[in-house]
Design a protein around this motif. Structure first.
Motif, short mmCIF file in Angstrom:
data_model
loop_
_atom_site.label_atom_id
_atom_site.label_comp_id
_atom_site.label_asym_id
_atom_site.label_seq_id
_atom_site.Cartn_x
_atom_site.Cartn_y
_atom_site.Cartn_z
N ARG A 1 -0.21 8.29 -5.07
CA ARG A 1 -1.05 7.15 -5.43
C ARG A 1 -1.41 6.33 -4.19
NH1 ARG A 1 -0.08 2.04 -5.84
NH2 ARG A 1 2.18 2.33 -5.75
N SER B 1 -9.54 8.91 -5.53
CA SER B 1 -8.61 8.98 -6.65
C SER B 1 -7.62 10.11 -6.42
CB SER B 1 -9.36 9.18 -7.97
OG SER B 1 -10.12 10.37 -7.93
N GLN B 2 -6.57 10.14 -7.25
CA GLN B 2 -5.51 11.13 -7.03
C GLN B 2 -5.93 12.58 -7.29
OE1 GLN B 2 -1.39 10.28 -8.25
NE2 GLN B 2 -2.04 8.18 -8.68
#
Length: 332
Positions: free
Chosen positions: A54, A63-64
């Motif tokens: 994260r 984003s992940q």
């Protein structure tokens, strides 16, 4: 044999020069589909540094899921597992530890090459500078006089952005130096020099009972959430403040801090929470908001170090001269 009786000879092949062979081999290597992209290397190094997907994604401004895909693709290309990940922790495998060193060296070398090309194409005396938007330099006389001096700036506007973004642009070669607030040196590619200190103050609703005092402790406003920034925006300053909060026993709930300072002030005026900001930012007035000093001991723990950041192995006289000017100005 030609019609005129002269023998026709096939052209004698000329062996390519050894340098040409090396160049062709290098070109084929660069065009190989079996080499990782710089993006994949950057994603891997972010995870290797944070050991948290994260936080690594925040560091990369992504984003992940795409971050995980970059790591997975890199491992498939190398045919080796670099990162162990489960619900409890993220760690590097022995291969990951070794590859981290090599990946870091590769990106440093690429960064140096890009910086060298840019420097050779630029005016030798042109210095590209940045100034953090976190600090209101207009209320810091020495700094304001310096960045307003055309002889110092060369008539060019300084780039304004968050400290972390400026440090990244210096690292990439897009800027030559930047005046920032409380960041940590990123590996071996940046040199960070503290120059001055900017106290933090409390921003609270004007209607709050504590606003009647000239000095307000954090314990006096624990009934309101704290508007606070994400760690990815400035990991060094975030961690410094978190250590201070633990030492002070301050554990108010957090709310995401608006990126725009005027929106932050509007939220504080509405009674939605309190905030901390550099003392110089109190010049931004807003009805319903009170700026109050913190107790000296608390202010020292939460102060922002004003720093100048440049590339670690900077040798250009023009850049070193600017750093010396900044150092002397802020020392006064």
């Amino acid at each position: 044999m030609r019609k005129d009786g002269i023998m026709d000879h096939a052209p004698v092949p000329v062996a390519p020069h050894p340098r040409e062979n090396r160049f062709r081999s290098l070109l084929m290597l660069m065009l190989s589909k079996h080499l990782p992209s710089t993006r994949a290397l950057q994603c891997f190094l972010a995870v290797a540094q944070e050991l948290n997907f994260r936080r690594a994604a925040e560091l990369m401004n992504m984003s992940q899921p795409p971050l995980s895909r970059q790591i997975q693709g890199l491992e498939e290309m190398l045919r080796v597992r670099l990162i162990e990940r489960d619900t409890q922790r993220v760690s590097l495998t022995p291969a990951g530890v070794a590859f981290r060193k090599e990946a870091h060296k590769l990106l440093l070398a690429l960064n140096a090459a890009v910086g060298g090309v840019r420097a050779s194409c630029d005016d030798a005396d042109a210095v590209r500078m940045g100034l953090t938007s976190v600090i209101n330099h207009a209320l810091m006389p020495a700094l304001h006089a310096l960045v307003s001096d055309a002889a110092f700036t060369g008539g060019r506007a300084l780039e304004r952005a968050w400290s972390r973004q400026l440090a990244e642009r210096v690292s990439s070669g897009a800027l030559d130096l930047a005046i920032v607030g409380d960041i940590a040196a990123s590996g071996a590619d940046l040199a960070v020099e503290p120059l001055a200190c900017e106290p933090m103050i409390l921003v609270l609703p004007e209607t709050h009972p504590a606003a009647a005092n000239a000095q307000v402790d954090l314990a006096d406003v624990v009934d309101l959430p704290l508007f606070w920034f994400a760690r990815a925006d400035n990991p060094a300053f975030y961690d410094k403040c978190e250590r201070a909060f633990r030492r002070l026993g301050y554990a108010a709930p957090r709310r995401p801090e608006p990126k725009d300072f005027t929106l932050l002030l509007a939220a504080v005026a509405a009674g939605e929470g309190v905030a901390l900001c550099p003392q110089s930012m109190r010049a931004t007035s807003r009805l319903g908001v009170a700026y109050r000093a913190l107790p000296p001991a608390v202010a020292r723990l939460l102060s922002i170090d004003v720093q100048v950041v440049a590339r670690a192995h900077e040798t250009r006289p023009a850049v070193l001269d600017k750093i010396a000017h900044i150092r002397m100005a802020l020392a006064r």
